[in-house]
Motif scaffolding. Structure first.
Motif, short mmCIF file in Angstrom:
data_model
loop_
_atom_site.label_atom_id
_atom_site.label_comp_id
_atom_site.label_asym_id
_atom_site.label_seq_id
_atom_site.Cartn_x
_atom_site.Cartn_y
_atom_site.Cartn_z
N ILE A 104 1.04 -1.17 0.07
CA ILE A 104 -0.04 0.14 -0.06
C ILE A 104 0.80 1.14 0.10
N TYR A 105 0.45 2.39 -0.50
CA TYR A 105 0.87 3.52 -0.62
C TYR A 105 0.42 4.52 0.42
N LEU A 106 1.22 5.25 1.21
CA LEU A 106 0.55 6.09 2.10
C LEU A 106 0.85 7.56 1.77
N VAL A 107 0.12 8.50 2.38
CA VAL A 107 0.23 10.03 2.35
C VAL A 107 0.98 10.52 3.67
N SER A 108 1.72 11.73 3.33
CA SER A 108 2.21 12.49 4.54
C SER A 108 1.16 13.03 5.43
N SER A 109 1.56 12.84 6.81
CA SER A 109 0.69 13.38 7.85
C SER A 109 0.38 15.07 7.71
N LEU A 110 1.45 15.59 7.01
CA LEU A 110 1.21 17.23 6.97
C LEU A 110 0.60 17.49 5.68
N ASP A 111 0.53 16.88 4.71
CA ASP A 111 -0.32 17.12 3.44
C ASP A 111 -0.67 15.96 2.63
N ARG A 112 -1.98 15.58 2.66
CA ARG A 112 -2.28 14.32 2.27
C ARG A 112 -2.63 14.33 0.57
N ILE B 241 2.50 12.09 -1.53
CA ILE B 241 2.84 10.44 -1.30
C ILE B 241 3.99 10.24 -0.93
N ILE B 242 3.91 9.47 0.24
CA ILE B 242 5.24 9.16 1.03
C ILE B 242 6.00 7.51 0.65
N GLY B 243 5.29 6.73 -0.16
CA GLY B 243 5.74 5.44 -0.41
C GLY B 243 5.04 4.36 0.61
N GLY C 5 -5.17 2.88 -2.48
CA GLY C 5 -3.73 3.17 -2.53
C GLY C 5 -3.01 1.78 -2.38
N ALA C 6 -3.87 0.68 -2.29
CA ALA C 6 -3.10 -0.82 -2.19
C ALA C 6 -2.73 -1.07 -3.62
N ILE C 7 -1.77 -1.86 -3.68
CA ILE C 7 -1.11 -2.61 -5.01
C ILE C 7 -2.16 -3.76 -5.23
N GLN C 8 -3.00 -3.57 -6.35
CA GLN C 8 -3.97 -4.76 -6.80
C GLN C 8 -3.27 -5.94 -7.74
N LYS C 9 -2.28 -5.26 -8.35
CA LYS C 9 -1.88 -6.51 -9.29
C LYS C 9 -0.40 -5.89 -9.34
N GLU C 10 0.65 -6.84 -9.72
CA GLU C 10 2.12 -6.58 -9.94
C GLU C 10 2.38 -5.64 -11.15
#
Length: 718
Positions: free
Chosen positions: A294-302, A305-307, A427-432
């Motif tokens: 899954i890819y996440l976002v920053s707590s400062l600014d949504r 994307i922080i990886g 934001g989750a990786i659904q397929k390779e």
């Protein structure tokens, strides 16, 4: 045993040789595939040794075939008879000389003179005779295409085994017997072709056998080509497959075709389970990490994307309960493992409260040290592992390379967690691999790190109360009506199996898992990574007054270098050292940032040093020019003979004159700085401008007075 007319094939280059003579200690052989081939000798013992070491293999004679004269043309028979007569009359009587390298050329030349042909023609006849079986049919023209009569291998009985099902002209093809020589050919081909990473099929290997051992070779357009022999002269695929199954070694085949690591990981026998190595909760913990899908976002600014985050989990092997957790951006590395170990002994009620999740202690009761930790080699080799072993009495079992399956319990749990994340979270990786036109799932990233951690904690709490499928239950558990959930197994194990659980102060654990380094004590303070620290103990014990620098072991957190720690009392206590004022500017920097800044400074200084060298060279040149010019002028001015005593005696007066001249040059004239016009001299008594000539006279009178005073001084000295 070696026989005349026997054919061998070398393994390394597939060269095929025929034995044409055996004399005393030597064997004479010829290359049967060369255009022309003269005999060469080899020690009998050497050839025997090569056969035993399987450097060469005994193969079927490629020219051994039964031919009937009725199948030959008159031209072929005529040519055969002529050449055979030539061999019998002109060559066989001199065979002893023709075998030896010395004198062979002269004998061939003599034979060619008798036959009135070229020496090359004689060599071709001899080569054909030796290469193709040393019989009359060996002299047939175009033998490679039409075949020839050779020494036929006779067996004690007809072909063994059941007859082939395929018939030709209503008769079964007899095929060949699988002798020890043929088995060696099969074994060699299996090792050479099948047990390789090319992953050749058995059908491919069978074709290679026919090409290497059961085919004739010829050239067409400069390229070597092969013609497979008749069916009754070659082994069938079923014969090869039968003997392959006898020679088969599944472990070796997988290790060579795949890899030894893959065999250990996927194919080795599973005759036990992880629980069999434990006798209660806390005996063994497994620790591992995975990068979440899954890819996440920053707590400062949504919108940033922080990886992908890293999940570290510590799990008890006996009960399958998760005892430690870390979700963050550190790792997979020692720092991430360190955070998971820290959480392992933490109060889980307080931990969950940080993420707005309220639980009771019995929902997640783990805060203990284990007896053994099973971990990856990469993260648990070096660092602070010795401290865990020596100070906390924890045994570290590192898995072998590429053997993640040894931590199978926690690995399976990661797969379950990732599956849940994919089902629910944006934001989750659904397929390779995304196909063209698919939406980029990274753009759907919505959760920040804290929110994602809350999700993982919720899934862990669910896991702790979930039934474990195929858990190896004990009879006593069934008697006590235990349902195999991690919480039930943990509590039952503590009550009935005791286990190896221990508790420890969290600060002491941190002291033992943090990285260690060497600091230097000097008059400037405790120096570590070019930062300076102070300590109350250092002041009281007057460390800084020592004349000689001293090295000391410290513990530090790379994420916060505001403080470092000096452990003592066997790693059970510590002294705090804080940054001194000269290094306080690095208070909020990570170790990586500090090292980067120091490296940058070193690079800048290194660049400047190259410039400094050039500057130094140029400065030396300028100094030399000035000095040389001064020497030159001094040499030109030495027209008056002056004694050394006179030179030394006049130093004071010379200095006074020079001082007066410098004062005239150095004096400030504020008006001249404001006005570019030429300055005028004013007579204040008459309040009139003094002419330039008058000024010059005044200056001249002053110089006369100075000279007069100097002469008077000289007179006194005399």
């Amino acid at each position: 045993m070696i026989y005349i007319n026997q054919v061998f094939q070398y393994i390394n280059d597939s060269k095929r040789m025929r034995v044409i003579e055996i004399q005393d200690l030597f064997v004479y052989i010829v290359d049967i595939d060369a255009h022309t081939s003269m005999p060469k000798s080899i020690l009998y013992s050497t050839l025997v040794s090569e056969i035993e070491q399987k450097v060469v293999l005994v193969i079927a004679d490629p020219f051994a075939r039964v031919l009937v004269d009725d199948e030959l043309t008159e031209i072929q028979i005529q040519k055969r008879e002529e050449d055979w007569q030539t061999i019998q009359q002109y060559c066989l009587p001199y065979m002893e000389e023709l075998l030896q390298k010395r004198g062979r050329e002269s004998k061939i030349k003599a034979i060619s003179v008798q036959l009135k042909v070229t020496p090359t023609k004689v060599k071709k006849l001899l080569s054909r005779y030796w290469q193709r079986g040393m019989n009359k049919n060996a002299m047939l023209p175009d033998y490679i295409n039409s075949g020839g009569r050779g020494k036929e291998k006779t067996l004690s009985k007809e072909k063994a085994g059941r007859p082939r099902r395929v018939t030709v002209s209503g008769e079964y093809q007899t095929g060949i017997n699988i002798t020890e020589e043929v088995k060696l050919q099969f074994e060699h081909s299996i090792n050479k072709y099948y047990r390789k990473t090319n992953n050749y099929s058995l059908n491919d290997v069978y074709h290679f056998i026919l090409r290497d051992f059961y085919s004739g070779r010829y050239k067409e357009n400069g390229e070597i080509k092969y013609r497979v022999w008749e069916a009754n002269r070659i082994p069938s695929y079923h014969q090869f497959y039968y003997w392959f199954k006898k020679l088969e070694d599944p472990k070796k085949d997988i290790q060579f075709r795949k890899s030894a690591k893959e065999y250990e990981l996927k194919y080795r026998p599973l005759l036990s389970n992880s629980k069999s190595e434990t006798n209660g909760p806390g005996t063994r913990f497994q620790i591992d990490a995975t990068i979440a899908d899954i890819y996440l976002v920053s707590s400062l600014d949504r919108n940033r994307i922080i990886g992908r985050p890293v999940i570290y989990a510590v799990m008890d092997v006996y009960s399958r309960i998760i005892t430690g957790l870390y979700v963050g951006l550190e790792g997979p590395s020692w720092l991430g493992a360190m955070m998971a170990l820290d959480n392992m002994v933490a109060d889980k009620v307080e931990f969950c409260k940080q993420y707005n999740i309220d639980i009771e202690e019995d929902q997640w009761p783990t805060h203990h040290l284990p007896e053994i930790i099973i971990a990856d080699r990469g993260e648990f080799e070096g660092y602070s592992v010795e401290n865990l072993i020596n100070n906390l009495n924890i045994i570290i079992e590192n898995t072998t390379a590429y053997r993640g399956d040894l931590k199978g319990i926690v690995e399976r749990k990661f797969r379950t967690l990732n599956g849940k994340v994919k089902q629910k979270s944006p934001g989750a990786i659904q397929k390779e691999y995304r196909e063209r036109g698919d939406r980029d799932y990274r753009l759907d990233a919505t959760l920040n790190l804290k929110e994602f951690t809350s999700i993982i904690i919720t899934l862990v709490l669910h896991h702790n109360h979930k039934i474990i499928e195929k858990y190896p239950m004990e009879k006593e558990m069934i008697t006590d009506n235990i349902v195999p959930t991690p919480i039930n197994l943990w509590n039952w194990g503590i009550k009935n199996r005791k286990g190896r659980l221990r508790t420890i102060n969290r600060k002491i654990l941190r002291l033992n898992v943090l990285p260690r380094g060497k600091a230097t004590i000097s008059r400037a303070g405790i120096k570590f990574k070019n930062l300076h620290y102070g300590s109350r103990q250092a002041i009281e014990e007057q460390w800084y007054l020592k004349l000689k620098n001293k090295s000391i072991e410290i513990v530090y957190d790379p994420r916060n270098l505001e403080k470092i720690y000096i452990p003592h009392d066997g790693g059970m206590d510590f002294e705090i050292c804080s940054l001194l004022e000269p290094s306080y500017q690095y208070k909020h920097d990570f170790l990586e940032e500090i090292i980067f800044q120091q490296q940058l400074r070193n690079e800048l200084e290194e660049i400047e040093r190259s410039k400094q060298v050039q500057l130094t060279i140029n400065t030396d040149v300028m100094l030399e020019d000035i000095i040389n010019n001064a020497k030159k002028k001094k040499k030109q001015s030495q027209h008056q003979a002056t004694s050394k005593k006179e030179k030394l005696a006049s130093i004071r007066d010379n200095k006074a004159i020079e001082k007066e001249l410098n004062r005239q040059f150095e004096q400030f004239d504020l008006e001249s700085e404001q006005n570019d016009q030429k300055a005028s001299v004013i007579d204040f008594a008459k309040k009139e401008k003094v002419e330039e000539e008058a000024t010059k006279k005044s200056s001249s009178r002053l110089m006369d007075k100075l000279r007069k005073k100097r002469d008077e001084e000289y007179g006194k000295d005399k």
